[in-house]
Design an enzyme around this catalytic site. Structure first.
Site, PDB file in Angstrom:
ATOM      1  N   LYS A  96      -6.336 -10.721  -7.643  1.00  0.00           N
ATOM      2  CA  LYS A  96      -7.495 -11.030  -6.807  1.00  0.00           C
ATOM      3  C   LYS A  96      -8.569  -9.950  -6.985  1.00  0.00           C
ATOM      4  O   LYS A  96      -8.273  -8.813  -7.373  1.00  0.00           O
ATOM      5  CB  LYS A  96      -7.082 -11.196  -5.350  1.00  0.00           C
ATOM      6  CG  LYS A  96      -6.722  -9.936  -4.626  1.00  0.00           C
ATOM      7  CD  LYS A  96      -6.621 -10.225  -3.121  1.00  0.00           C
ATOM      8  CE  LYS A  96      -6.673  -8.904  -2.382  1.00  0.00           C
ATOM      9  NZ  LYS A  96      -6.843  -8.974  -0.973  1.00  0.00           N
ATOM     10  N   LYS A 102       0.808  -1.223   0.000  1.00  0.00           N
ATOM     11  CA  LYS A 102       0.000   0.000   0.000  1.00  0.00           C
ATOM     12  C   LYS A 102       0.840   1.272   0.000  1.00  0.00           C
ATOM     13  O   LYS A 102       0.378   2.314  -0.443  1.00  0.00           O
ATOM     14  CB  LYS A 102      -0.957   0.013   1.206  1.00  0.00           C
ATOM     15  CG  LYS A 102      -2.075  -1.003   1.082  1.00  0.00           C
ATOM     16  CD  LYS A 102      -3.220  -0.672   2.025  1.00  0.00           C
ATOM     17  CE  LYS A 102      -4.332  -1.702   1.922  1.00  0.00           C
ATOM     18  NZ  LYS A 102      -5.383  -1.476   2.910  1.00  0.00           N
ATOM     19  N   LYS A 110     -11.232  -4.067  -4.236  1.00  0.00           N
ATOM     20  CA  LYS A 110     -11.775  -2.748  -4.494  1.00  0.00           C
ATOM     21  C   LYS A 110     -10.721  -1.844  -5.114  1.00  0.00           C
ATOM     22  O   LYS A 110     -11.000  -1.067  -6.010  1.00  0.00           O
ATOM     23  CB  LYS A 110     -12.229  -2.159  -3.159  1.00  0.00           C
ATOM     24  CG  LYS A 110     -13.319  -1.158  -3.279  1.00  0.00           C
ATOM     25  CD  LYS A 110     -13.263  -0.187  -2.102  1.00  0.00           C
ATOM     26  CE  LYS A 110     -13.154   1.204  -2.587  1.00  0.00           C
ATOM     27  NZ  LYS A 110     -12.100   1.980  -1.938  1.00  0.00           N
TER      28      LYS A 110
END
Ligand code: TRP
Length: 340
Positions: free
Chosen positions: A202, A119, A205
């Protein structure tokens, strides 16, 4: 709502309110398992709104998303009579224990977490928030406060569970045995639902295109179309082979998870029939699943007072447990006791 102490072992999990709807990856990979724990465990399920602000977020949407998340949990079968459903920010104990665990965690240990690395890579580590760095430590606090036996999560959370166990052990060793070592509970078969358009990734969102992801609260007709247009391959044989046929294998996984039919059984029943039939049938299965789910979620959202009451009751049950654990921790760490 009864808050009598029970002798059942506890189970705990949380999910972030970062979207207007949960998607199939969330549901099949993790949330689905929460429901089945209710028979034999004392469950604590919460909406991780503190975690949701560790990356940039829209403050105008957060409260609504917290409510929609709670409504969806109830719609999927989390029963407020049996499970404590609550918002993480309603319990200051989570942030309080996180501070103490921060002091037990080394900088290097936090920085090695793969989720932090992923991230923070986007905009560079230097501009990532410290909240993102300490995210797994807050998660450890969420868990350890309740001394659960199991923590049902998706595969991507395994490393955070390992850190949680390490911190529990470290605290127990340095002070006094206080925390129970929780076990992750990860469903192997559906741990990873893949993007329908890019089955090498995968379903998520942040990473999926709109057509690659099925939101539970989407218009069912749109979801059906996403299934029918999912990327497959050119040989038209319905067969499970994650390496050679990731798209078809992903659809088989979804089909099996929604119907309870085994992959072998499904493969046998589509022998010689091609992808058209297979996708049309799965599209129908998906519509039959999401339609009542969506209706029920809307109904729950229409009764705001009732939903608020559920979250209030859940927070009360959670506080009974969390405040006791935190009091033990404060004493063991050596804080001066506050006089009543
Ligand atoms: N990090 C989890 C996720 O993204 C959400 C979460 C926060 C959680 N606290 C938790 C999960 C405690 C299990 C237990 O899925």
């Amino acid at each position: 709502m009864s808050s009598a102490p029970t002798a059942l072992p506890r189970v705990l999990s949380g999910i972030q309110p970062t979207a207007d709807s949960f998607h199939f990856g969330n549901y099949l990979g993790a949330l689905r398992q929460w429901v089945s724990f209710q028979d034999d465990f004392e469950p604590f399920f919460f909406i991780a709104d503190l975690h949701a602000i560790s990356v940039s977020h829209d403050p105008k949407k957060l409260a609504d998303r917290t409510l929609v998340s709670a409504a969806q949990l109830i719609a999927m079968g989390i029963d407020p009579e049996r499970s404590a459903i609550f918002a993480q920010s309603h319990l200051p104990e989570h942030a309080e224990l996180a501070w103490i665990l921060n002091s037990l965690t080394s900088f290097g240990e936090a920085r090695r977490m793969t989720q932090f690395k992923d991230k923070s890579a986007k905009d560079g580590e230097g501009s990532a928030s410290i909240g993102l760095l300490t995210y797994p430590i807050l998660q450890a606090a969420d868990i350890l406060l309740y001394r659960p036996q199991y923590v049902p999560v998706g595969e991507d959370q395994r490393q955070h569970l390992e850190l949680t166990r390490d911190l529990a052990q470290r605290f127990n060793h340095r002070y006094k045995k206080t925390f129970r070592l929780p076990e992750p509970y990860i469903l192997k078969s559906t741990a990873k639902i893949l993007d329908l358009q890019q089955p090498s990734n995968k379903m998520s969102k942040s990473g999926s295109s709109p057509n690659g992801i099925i939101d539970l609260l989407d218009d069912p007709a749109v979801s059906a179309k996403k299934i029918r247009t999912a990327v497959t391959d050119s040989d038209s044989v319905v067969r499970f082979d994650e390496a050679e046929k990731p798209g078809v294998s992903n659809l088989l996984t979804i089909y099996s998870a929604l119907t309870g039919r085994t992959i072998e059984e499904l493969v046998a029943s589509y022998d010689g029939r091609g992808y058209g039939d297979f996708k049309a049938d799965l599209a129908e299965v998906v519509v039959d699943f999401v339609t009542p789910f969506r209706d029920r979620t809307r109904e729950l959202l229409d009764d705001r007072a009732e939903l608020d009451a559920v979250l209030k009751g859940g927070a009360e049950r959670a506080r009974e447990v969390a405040s006791r654990t935190l009091a033990d921790v404060y004493e063991r760490v050596g804080f001066l006791r506050a006089q009543a």
